[in-house]
Motif scaffolding. Structure first.
Motif, mmCIF file in Angstrom:
data_model
loop_
_atom_site.group_PDB
_atom_site.id
_atom_site.type_symbol
_atom_site.label_atom_id
_atom_site.label_comp_id
_atom_site.label_asym_id
_atom_site.label_seq_id
_atom_site.Cartn_x
_atom_site.Cartn_y
_atom_site.Cartn_z
ATOM 1 N N UNK A 46 79.209 40.709 86.824
ATOM 2 C CA UNK A 46 79.706 40.722 88.302
ATOM 3 C C UNK A 46 80.484 39.609 88.637
ATOM 4 N N UNK A 47 80.431 38.534 87.578
ATOM 5 C CA UNK A 47 81.029 37.355 87.922
ATOM 6 C C UNK A 47 81.954 36.910 86.678
ATOM 7 N N UNK A 48 82.968 36.088 86.610
ATOM 8 C CA UNK A 48 83.763 35.780 85.542
ATOM 9 C C UNK A 48 83.326 34.746 84.990
ATOM 10 N N UNK A 49 83.716 33.460 85.800
ATOM 11 C CA UNK A 49 83.516 32.148 85.374
ATOM 12 C C UNK A 49 82.912 31.483 86.742
ATOM 13 N N UNK A 50 82.135 30.637 86.956
ATOM 14 C CA UNK A 50 81.386 30.284 88.132
ATOM 15 C C UNK A 50 81.158 28.639 87.954
ATOM 16 N N UNK A 51 81.716 27.882 88.798
ATOM 17 C CA UNK A 51 81.644 26.658 88.879
ATOM 18 C C UNK A 51 80.427 26.039 89.553
ATOM 19 N N UNK A 52 79.404 25.472 88.572
ATOM 20 C CA UNK A 52 78.109 25.113 89.210
ATOM 21 C C UNK A 52 78.285 23.731 89.593
ATOM 22 N N UNK A 53 77.761 23.464 91.010
ATOM 23 C CA UNK A 53 77.830 22.087 91.551
ATOM 24 C C UNK A 53 76.567 21.614 91.645
ATOM 25 N N UNK A 54 76.077 20.425 90.768
ATOM 26 C CA UNK A 54 75.044 19.751 90.929
ATOM 27 C C UNK A 54 74.820 19.060 92.344
#
Ligand SMILES: [Zn+2]
Ligand SMILES: [Zn+2]
Length: 342
Positions: free
Chosen positions: A334-342
């Motif tokens: 469903x998603x390619x690359x996700x930026x995880x924000x702490x």
């Protein structure tokens, strides 16, 4: 601090752990963004990785952030500097490092734990693979330095000539980065195969001449012959890590061409190669792994130049707490690359 800890197959937990403190030669960064990667998905599903990590372990390997603490003896960095660190560094002393074949170093120092509020950078990485990033470069873009460095390393060993017809198998982040670099810097005519129409669209935006959804394509071999010289592709890049696709990759190259088997397969798997084709068609078939300090620098330069819209690859930004859900979404494509924000 909040951090993701991998315990085993699809067993990832967000936990409160002690904040890292830097030993001599190390630095600690506050993570600005940590991008997810196909390798994370693979490691999460398999519950480990022979080279990179063994559970239980902090998890994640692509991040950019700001230096918040310096270990003893670190004199060339300052608190507050924005940086990106590669996830490994070679030892610079072994047989392979002396030959400058850094990706083959058996003593690579690996660093995992980007899915956390703070990340400790080991001394060899501080010394060889930590780079300052410009103020205007957003963290999610800078965090893609590591995978792009792998791609640049891969292309440098693929014998690509300007204007070549190159087949890329795989529409994950790595496959798409191959497309971008091949089109923009080699003027290659890229034929991209993948399984997801949305990703194939990004491939088109990156300049792929032809894109095909392999679920719908009847005979990939015939298709490739039709859009090449009739002989097959000059270069084939395999970016899926599936043994049967490795075999497909070899079947698509023209006599005299090069096949780069870039996607790492599960342990203890094998492929079959047609000896006649390999010999009489004088094929070059090679594996290429990981990156080197030179390509880490080149990757950051390419991202900073904004010549290629790599921002298209970050599907969204999500809070760190959503990581487990994001990995499931990646598994379900469903998603390619996700930026995880702490
Ligand atoms: Zn990665
Ligand atoms: Zn070494």
């Amino acid at each position: 601090m909040l951090a993701a800890v991998l315990y085993g197959k699809e067993d990832l937990r967000l936990e409160e752990v002690a904040e890292p403190t830097p030993a001599a030669g190390e630095v600690v960064i506050q993570v600005g963004a940590a991008t997810t990667c196909g390798t994370d998905l693979k490691v999460w599903r398999r519950g480990g990785h022979a080279k990179m990590l063994q559970p239980p372990t902090l998890f994640g390997h692509e991040a950019a952030g700001k230096i918040v603490a310096l270990g003893e003896g670190v004199t060339n960095w300052e608190e507050g500097q924005r940086v990106v660190g590669n996830n490994s560094a070679p030892c610079m002393k072994c047989f392979f490092c002396e030959k400058q074949e850094y990706s083959l170093c058996p003593n690579l120092t690996w660093n995992n734990g980007t899915f956390a509020q703070y990340l400790k950078i080991p001394a060899p990485i501080v010394e060889h693979n930590l780079l300052a990033i410009p103020d205007e470069l957003p963290y999610p873009l800078a965090a893609m330095t590591e995978p792009l460095a792998c791609v640049l390393h891969g292309i440098s060993r693929s014998n690509v000539q300007p204007g070549d017809k190159v087949v890329v198998l795989g529409d994950g982040a790595i496959g798409l980065m191959f497309v971008a670099k091949l089109v923009y810097d080699y003027g290659a005519e890229v034929i991209l195969f993948g399984g997801n129409d949305k990703r194939l669209e990004i491939g088109e935006e990156f300049g792929a001449s032809n894109t095909y959804n392999y679920h719908k394509a009847k005979n990939i071999g015939t298709l490739v012959k039709k859009v090449t010289s009739g002989w097959g592709a000059d270069v084939v890049i395999e970016a899926t890590g599936v043994p049967s696709v490795w075999e497909t990759a070899i079947s698509l190259v023209r006599p005299g061409g090069t096949v780069n088997l870039f996607g790492g397969c599960p342990p203890d798997t094998n492929i079959t190669v047609d000896t006649e084709q390999l010999h009489y068609s004088e094929l070059t078939v090679k594996g290429v792994f990981h990156n080197t300090p030179h390509f880490v620098r080149e990757a950051l330069e390419l991202i900073t130049s904004r010549r290629t819209p790599f921002n298209l690859m970050v599907s969204e930004r999500r809070p760190l707490r959503d990581l487990q859900k994001v990995l499931s979404d990646m598994r379900d494509r469903k998603v390619l690359k996700v930026a995880m924000i702490p």
